[in-house]
Each structure stands twice: as structure tokens, then as C-alpha cells.
Write a protein that holds these residues in place. Structure first.
Motif, mmCIF file in Angstrom:
data_model
loop_
_atom_site.group_PDB
_atom_site.id
_atom_site.type_symbol
_atom_site.label_atom_id
_atom_site.label_comp_id
_atom_site.label_asym_id
_atom_site.label_seq_id
_atom_site.Cartn_x
_atom_site.Cartn_y
_atom_site.Cartn_z
ATOM 1 N N ALA A 58 1.475 -8.679 -10.554
ATOM 2 C CA ALA A 58 0.873 -7.564 -9.822
ATOM 3 C C ALA A 58 0.681 -7.874 -8.344
ATOM 4 O O ALA A 58 0.365 -6.976 -7.561
ATOM 5 C CB ALA A 58 -0.478 -7.200 -10.451
ATOM 6 N N LEU A 59 0.866 -9.130 -7.939
ATOM 7 C CA LEU A 59 0.739 -9.494 -6.522
ATOM 8 C C LEU A 59 1.917 -9.006 -5.687
ATOM 9 O O LEU A 59 1.810 -8.946 -4.460
ATOM 10 C CB LEU A 59 0.638 -11.025 -6.398
ATOM 11 C CG LEU A 59 -0.630 -11.676 -6.952
ATOM 12 C CD1 LEU A 59 -0.463 -13.190 -6.975
ATOM 13 C CD2 LEU A 59 -1.830 -11.279 -6.123
ATOM 14 N N TYR A 60 3.010 -8.635 -6.316
ATOM 15 C CA TYR A 60 4.260 -8.395 -5.596
ATOM 16 C C TYR A 60 4.467 -6.925 -5.250
ATOM 17 O O TYR A 60 3.939 -6.026 -5.889
ATOM 18 C CB TYR A 60 5.443 -8.885 -6.435
ATOM 19 C CG TYR A 60 5.536 -10.384 -6.559
ATOM 20 C CD1 TYR A 60 6.329 -11.131 -5.701
ATOM 21 C CD2 TYR A 60 4.793 -11.057 -7.523
ATOM 22 C CE1 TYR A 60 6.414 -12.513 -5.810
ATOM 23 C CE2 TYR A 60 4.869 -12.447 -7.637
ATOM 24 C CZ TYR A 60 5.681 -13.163 -6.780
ATOM 25 O OH TYR A 60 5.745 -14.523 -6.882
ATOM 26 N N ALA A 61 5.293 -6.725 -4.200
ATOM 27 C CA ALA A 61 5.914 -5.427 -3.872
ATOM 28 C C ALA A 61 4.945 -4.367 -3.372
ATOM 29 O O ALA A 61 5.255 -3.183 -3.421
ATOM 30 C CB ALA A 61 6.698 -4.887 -5.078
ATOM 31 N N HIS A 62 3.790 -4.753 -2.838
ATOM 32 C CA HIS A 62 2.834 -3.746 -2.367
ATOM 33 C C HIS A 62 3.305 -3.031 -1.100
ATOM 34 O O HIS A 62 2.759 -1.977 -0.762
ATOM 35 C CB HIS A 62 1.472 -4.393 -2.130
ATOM 36 C CG HIS A 62 0.746 -4.703 -3.395
ATOM 37 N ND1 HIS A 62 -0.021 -3.787 -4.069
ATOM 38 C CD2 HIS A 62 0.713 -5.843 -4.151
ATOM 39 C CE1 HIS A 62 -0.506 -4.342 -5.164
ATOM 40 N NE2 HIS A 62 -0.078 -5.584 -5.236
ATOM 41 N N ASN A 63 4.270 -3.584 -0.406
ATOM 42 C CA ASN A 63 4.769 -2.930 0.813
ATOM 43 C C ASN A 63 6.014 -2.088 0.552
ATOM 44 O O ASN A 63 6.602 -1.557 1.495
ATOM 45 C CB ASN A 63 5.091 -3.990 1.877
ATOM 46 C CG ASN A 63 6.131 -4.984 1.401
ATOM 47 O OD1 ASN A 63 6.351 -5.117 0.206
ATOM 48 N ND2 ASN A 63 6.758 -5.687 2.331
ATOM 49 N N ALA A 67 9.580 3.956 -5.737
ATOM 50 C CA ALA A 67 10.849 3.870 -6.466
ATOM 51 C C ALA A 67 11.389 2.444 -6.427
ATOM 52 O O ALA A 67 11.839 1.902 -7.445
ATOM 53 C CB ALA A 67 11.865 4.844 -5.874
ATOM 54 N N ALA A 68 11.332 1.827 -5.244
ATOM 55 C CA ALA A 68 11.780 0.442 -5.111
ATOM 56 C C ALA A 68 10.795 -0.510 -5.768
ATOM 57 O O ALA A 68 11.187 -1.544 -6.324
ATOM 58 C CB ALA A 68 11.948 0.099 -3.626
ATOM 59 N N ARG A 69 9.493 -0.182 -5.694
ATOM 60 C CA ARG A 69 8.488 -1.049 -6.307
ATOM 61 C C ARG A 69 8.685 -1.135 -7.818
ATOM 62 O O ARG A 69 8.521 -2.202 -8.414
ATOM 63 C CB ARG A 69 7.086 -0.538 -5.991
ATOM 64 C CG ARG A 69 5.978 -1.459 -6.496
ATOM 65 C CD ARG A 69 4.595 -0.912 -6.202
ATOM 66 N NE ARG A 69 4.365 -0.722 -4.784
ATOM 67 C CZ ARG A 69 3.189 -0.409 -4.268
ATOM 68 N NH1 ARG A 69 2.140 -0.234 -5.060
ATOM 69 N NH2 ARG A 69 3.051 -0.243 -2.966
ATOM 70 N N ALA A 70 9.026 -0.016 -8.438
ATOM 71 C CA ALA A 70 9.244 -0.026 -9.889
ATOM 72 C C ALA A 70 10.345 -1.015 -10.256
ATOM 73 O O ALA A 70 10.200 -1.803 -11.203
ATOM 74 C CB ALA A 70 9.598 1.380 -10.368
ATOM 75 N N ARG A 71 11.440 -0.974 -9.511
ATOM 76 C CA ARG A 71 12.552 -1.898 -9.794
ATOM 77 C C ARG A 71 12.149 -3.337 -9.498
ATOM 78 O O ARG A 71 12.434 -4.253 -10.287
ATOM 79 C CB ARG A 71 13.771 -1.508 -8.956
ATOM 80 C CG ARG A 71 14.328 -0.133 -9.261
ATOM 81 C CD ARG A 71 15.650 0.085 -8.537
ATOM 82 N NE ARG A 71 15.503 0.030 -7.080
ATOM 83 C CZ ARG A 71 15.245 1.074 -6.318
ATOM 84 N NH1 ARG A 71 15.053 2.271 -6.875
ATOM 85 N NH2 ARG A 71 15.157 0.954 -5.003
ATOM 86 N N GLN A 210 13.965 -0.001 6.907
ATOM 87 C CA GLN A 210 14.305 -0.602 5.618
ATOM 88 C C GLN A 210 13.434 -0.028 4.501
ATOM 89 O O GLN A 210 13.899 0.202 3.386
ATOM 90 C CB GLN A 210 14.143 -2.126 5.681
ATOM 91 C CG GLN A 210 15.194 -2.828 6.508
ATOM 92 C CD GLN A 210 16.601 -2.572 5.985
ATOM 93 O OE1 GLN A 210 16.831 -2.602 4.778
ATOM 94 N NE2 GLN A 210 17.538 -2.337 6.874
ATOM 95 N N THR A 211 12.158 0.209 4.803
ATOM 96 C CA THR A 211 11.265 0.797 3.813
ATOM 97 C C THR A 211 11.738 2.188 3.408
ATOM 98 O O THR A 211 11.814 2.526 2.215
ATOM 99 C CB THR A 211 9.834 0.876 4.360
ATOM 100 O OG1 THR A 211 9.365 -0.451 4.638
ATOM 101 C CG2 THR A 211 8.900 1.537 3.363
ATOM 102 N N LEU A 212 12.086 3.008 4.398
ATOM 103 C CA LEU A 212 12.554 4.358 4.085
ATOM 104 C C LEU A 212 13.889 4.334 3.355
ATOM 105 O O LEU A 212 14.139 5.155 2.462
ATOM 106 C CB LEU A 212 12.674 5.185 5.364
ATOM 107 C CG LEU A 212 11.351 5.524 6.075
ATOM 108 C CD1 LEU A 212 11.611 6.407 7.288
ATOM 109 C CD2 LEU A 212 10.391 6.216 5.131
ATOM 110 N N LEU A 213 14.753 3.413 3.731
ATOM 111 C CA LEU A 213 16.077 3.360 3.110
ATOM 112 C C LEU A 213 16.031 2.848 1.676
ATOM 113 O O LEU A 213 16.940 3.112 0.889
ATOM 114 C CB LEU A 213 17.018 2.485 3.945
ATOM 115 C CG LEU A 213 17.405 3.057 5.315
ATOM 116 C CD1 LEU A 213 18.154 2.015 6.142
ATOM 117 C CD2 LEU A 213 18.253 4.312 5.152
ATOM 118 N N THR A 214 14.963 2.108 1.326
ATOM 119 C CA THR A 214 14.843 1.625 -0.054
ATOM 120 C C THR A 214 14.057 2.588 -0.926
ATOM 121 O O THR A 214 13.834 2.311 -2.105
ATOM 122 C CB THR A 214 14.155 0.248 -0.098
ATOM 123 O OG1 THR A 214 12.848 0.358 0.501
ATOM 124 C CG2 THR A 214 14.979 -0.796 0.629
#
Length: 541
Positions: A58-63, A67-71, A210-214
Motif C-alpha cells: 500500500a506504500l506504492y503508486a500514490h502519485n 488507472a495506472a495505480r491499479a496496474r 507523464q502523469t497525464l499520459l499514464t
């Protein structure tokens, strides 16, 4: 050959906390608490290591956008489970400490390379390495492994739900934050125009794109509005004299919460810019990562640190291994700074453990609650400086070792201190020995790429009838090349000994590139008039 001095005081300087420091802090508590409390009620805290392996994902992918966070979270859970499986199988097949340390070092090197290549983090590879290295020294049988891995997957599924839950309330939160940070950084550059603020603004704008593109291929109304705001940040970056810092800051403030997006006026050339964004969504540009020196450093340093700990008779060589794995950064100077931070934080953290361990030994419930408190504290503080966060990480790690049974506190304190010093010393020596000899070559390549991108853009500017799409592509390529040049220069400058770097040529290339960027922006008609007024439109996320 140029030898750089290694900094000391600057390594301990506190920075500003992350704007979202509370998100990973709360997420990890919500993720860790239910499995640990269930095991406490069942009287099986000895199994907590397997559930924590999943919970700490749960520490990962907060930024990242949801949709990208799920993957990303799914892959982190699978990666954690896979690494744990290798460690448990090794532990069940042999008890030879030298073999287990070697396996741990190999896992640490693979985890470092994969996390850096995929840019997963923070916290990157360290959490994965901590879990897999500790698991190597837990008595295990092959028959037990499926059940233990099942616990990890179950806790990982809960961590995935915890990480995704905020998307129900604020579905575009990560994109809004990234765009706001880009606008704020661009406003600082528009106000000052100096090189330092330009580098920070360029990195923020690139990160926001990069955030918007992912965020996925489907572009909705909110995302299109954020893209238009990012175009304004790019304009301020390329032509700061033509931009209004106050307006950029106001737009950044309007992105907080779930309020309406600020509306911006249409600009000539903006349509081509946004068409380029849509094209980029469907294109995955391959990234070339120069990870071999880091992976070799990690393997050699972790293996030697573990062997040295064994030679000293320490019963938990994985602590030295994890200390070494935590050191390795993009260059030797940053690795040195991390070593200083690790030692200072761990030594203070050991003192904190000595202060709280009497309370922890009162009852296992107190042990669980203290671990949760230290989990929260580590994530709340680590964004200001790594050493500050490790003041909480160290007592948490020591308390976790007592989940199975209470242990001799003096022995734990002594072994942790020795392993910290051994891991930091041996790990840094390995970093010095395994040099990044190609950093200068990569800088030459980045410099040549930036110069060619600038020449192409400048050539298009001289043509009387340049296609807007071609000019937009050239401008975007030049902007990316300049960001890459700045990052490569900083990485190469941090190596301890190396041939002299072409700093004058880099400075001239950056100056010429910035002037060409400004010229392309003006040619495209993207510049803003300082007297224009922003209007608000009710654009709900």
C-alpha cells in the motif's frame, strides 16, 4: 581525472514535506492494521511477516492516476509475492547462511533493477528487499509455502483496495496535483528566470505530462482541461518574460480539491499541441535505462555486507544486506549521502527502540499498536529527509522481529547497530569499487541529442511555411532532450572520479535550447498576454 569531495552536512538537511505525506502514512496503517489485529486475536502473530509483505504494498503508486495505480499496485503485489516465494523456497532447501546471503543479494539486485527501470517508487526496492531478505532466515518447509504465500496475496489484495479507495472520492486527484505542481514551479521560473528554477520547473512539467499520459487512452473533459493548463506551464517555461506568475499560481490553487477547473482562453497553435498529446497517448516510447552499474553495485555490496556480518558472528546478516541495498542511488555522491542518512537515522532509531521496548513487552497488543504508530511516523517524516524517516523504520523493524516471541533487547540493539555500520561501510566501498565508467559517455550522448534536437527546431523556424504539426513535434522533442540532458548531467556530476565533464558545452547547449524553445512557442502563437484575464468554467471532475 577529477575527484569530487563528498558532502556531509547537506545530507542531513531537512526539506519540505510532500504535499501528500499523509496519504501513504494513512494507507499503510489501514492496510497493516486489520491483518495484524486478526492474527493477534488468533494468537498467531508469528505469521505477521507474511501478511505484512502484502500490506506494505500500500506504500506504492500514490502519485499515479488511478488507472495506472491499479496496474502498478497489482504488479507490486505480484512482485512481492514472487520474491517472497523465491526466498521461502531457498530457506526450505538450505540453512547454509552463505548461500542464503547470496540469494538475498541476487534478489536485491533484481529488485533494484526492476524498480528503477519501471520507476516504481517511492519507496522503491528497499521494502521488497527487506521482506525477502528477512524471509530467507525464517525456518520453513516446502509444505508451508503455499499457505504463507496465500496470506501475502490476501493482504496484498486488501492493500490494493486501500490504494484504490480514494479514487471513489477524487478520481482525478493525482493528475490535478501533478498539474498544480507544474504550474507552481512554472510560476517560480516566470518570476525569477534563473537556471535553478528552470530545472525544477522543467522536471515538474515533464512529470505532469507523464502523469497525464499514464492515465489511460480515454481522455475526458477534466483531463483535457488539465492538458490545456499544462500547455500554459510549458509556455511559461519556454518564455517566462511573456507569462504572468500570479495567474499561474492562481490556477494551481484552483486545482485543489474537487472544485471547477479554471478556464483558459484558446491560443493559436494550441490545437496542434493537444493533438500531439493525443498521439503520444497511443505511443509507448521505449526507454533505455543504464542499470547495469547499479545492479552490479547492489549485488556486490549486499553480498559482501552479508558475508562481513556473518564473519563477525551477527545472527541476522539480512540487516547488513538491507542496509547496503538501501544506499545505492543514481551516482556515488547521492549514495554517500544516503549512507550518512542511514547510519544517523538507524543509530537514533535504536535509541528510540530502547526507550519503547519496555512498553512493547507489556503485551502483544502494545507491540502491534507501536508498530502501527511507527509505520505512520516513518511515512510522515521520510519525505523531509531519509534519516528522519528511518528513526521510525528502525524501531518498527526491531519490533517486527518480536512478533513470534519477545527477545533479548540488548542483543537486538547490538546486532542492529553493528549490522548498520557494517552494511553502510561495506556497501559504500562496493559502490566506490564498482564505478559507473560510462556516465561520461551517456552525457556525451545526451548532449549530442539535445544539440541535434535544437538544430532541427531552429531549421524549421527558418522555413517560411513550416507545418504546425512538424514544429510542435520538434518543440516537444527539444523540451524532452533538454530535461534528459539536465538529469544526465546531474547524475554524471555526482560520480566521484571521472574524466572532466564538458560543463561549458552543456551550459551553451542549454542556453541555446531554451532560446530556441522560446522562439518556437512564439512562432506557434502560444504565448500569453499578461493582461488577459482568466475565467472560470464549471468543469466537474
Amino acid at each position: 581525472m577529477h575527484i569530487r569531495p563528498l558532502p556531509l552536512a547537506g545530507a542531513l538537511r531537512l526539506g519540505r514535506p510532500s504535499p501528500i505525506w499523509f496519504k501513504p502514512a494513512l494507507s499503510v496503517v489501514v492496510s497493516v492494521a486489520p491483518p495484524n489485529l486478526i492474527l493477534l486475536a488468533l494468537g498467531r502473530l508469528d505469521l505477521a511477516m507474511y501478511t505484512m509483505a502484502g500490506s506494505l504494498c500500500a506504500l506504492y503508486a500514490h502519485n499515479r492516476p488511478y488507472a495506472a495505480r491499479a496496474r502498478t499496485l497489482a504488479w507490486v503485489v505480484l512482485g512481492m509475492t514472487g520474491g517472497l516465494a523465491v526466498a521461502l523456497i531457498a530457506a526450505s532447501l538450505t540453512t547454509r547462511a552463505l548461500v542464503l546471503v547470496t540469494v538475498g543479494a541476487l534478489l536485491a539486485a533484481v529488485q533494484k533493477a526492476v524498480c528503477d527501470a519501471t520507476r516504481v517508487g517511492p519507496p522503491g526496492n528497499v521494502v521488497l528487499t527487506f521482506i525477502t531478505s528477512a524471509s530467507l532466515f525464517v525456518p520453513q518447509t516446502l509444505a508451508q509455502i503455499p499457505a504463507h504465500l496465500g496470506m501475502t496475496l490476501a493482504a496484498g489484495a486488501w492493500a490494493w483496495l486501500v490504494g484504490m479507495a480514494p479514487g471513489l472520492v477524487r478520481p482525478h486527484g493525482p493528475e490535478r496535483r501533478a498539474t498544480a505542481q507544474a504550474l507552481t514551479a512554472a510560476a517560480a521560473h516566470a518570476a525569477t528566470g534563473d537556471a535553478h528554477t528552470r530545472g525544477a520547473a522543467a522536471a515538474a512539467v515533464q512529470a505532469a505530462w507523464q502523469t497525464l499520459l499514464t492515465a489511460g487512452l480515454r481522455s475526458d473533459r477534466t483531463r483535457r482541461g488539465l492538458e490545456r493548463l499544462l500547455v500554459r506551464a510549458e509556455v511559461a517555461l519556454a518564455a517566462p518574460a511573456d507569462s504572468d506568475p500570479g495567474r499561474l499560481r492562481a490556477w494551481a490553487r484552483d486545482l485543489r480539491g474537487n472544485g471547477p477547473l479554471p478556464r483558459v482562453d484558446d491560443l493559436p497553435g494550441e490545437a496542434e499541441e493537444l493533438l500531439g498529446v493525443e498521439a503520444e497517448r497511443t505511443t509507448r516510447t521505449p526507454r533505455h535505462h543504464h542499470l547495469t552499474p547499479l545492479a552490479v553495485r547492489t549485488f556486490v555490496g549486499c553480498a559482501l555486507a552479508g558475508y562481513a556480518s556473518l564473519a563477525l558472528g551477527v545472527g541476522r546478516p539480512y540487516w547488513a544486506l538491507v542496509t547496503a541495498a538501501s544506499l545505492y542511488q543514481a551516482n556515488l555522491t547521492l549514495t554517500w549521502s544516503r549512507a550518512v542518512q542511514r547510519v544517523v537515522g538507524n543509530v537514533i532509531g535504536v535509541l528510540v527502540f530502547a526507550a519503547v521496548v519496555p512498553l512493547a513487552h507489556l503485551h502483544q497488543a502494545a507491540l502491534v499498536l507501536l508498530c502501527l504508530a511507527f509505520n505512520f511516523g516513518a511515512e510522515a517524516l521520510i519525505g523531509r529527509n531519509y534519516w528522519l524517516g528511518t528513526i521510525c523504520v528502525t524501531p518498527m523493524a526491531l519490533l517486527i522481529t518480536e512478533f513470534a516471541r519477545f527477545q533479548d533487547s540488548a542483543e537486538l540493539i547490538t546486532e542492529r547497530t553493528v549490522d548498520t555500520l557494517v552494511g553502510a561501510l561495506v556497501g559504500f566501498v562496493a559502490a566506490v569499487a564498482v564505478t559507473n565508467r560510462r556516465s561520461g559517455d551517456r552525457l556525451e550522448h545526451a548532449l549530442t541529442s539535445a544539440e541535434r534536437a535544437r538544430e532541427r527546431a531552429a531549421r524549421l523556424l527558418t522555413e517560411p511555411h513550416t507545418a504546425p504539426a512538424a514544429l510542435e513535434a520538434a518543440r516537444r522533442a527539444l523540451a524532452v532532450a533538454l530535461v534528459d540532458l539536465r538529469g544526465t548531467t546531474e547524475a554524471a556530476s555526482g560520480e566521484w572520479w571521472q574524466r572532466a565533464l564538458p560543463h561549458d558545452r552543456v551550459m551553451l547547449a542549454e542556453q541555446a535550447g531554451h532560446r530556441t524553445l522560446a522562439a518556437t512557442v512564439r512562432r506557434q502563437g502560444l504565448t500569453l498576454d499578461r493582461d488577459d484575464n482568466a475565467r472560470a468554467e464549471d468543469v466537474r471532475p
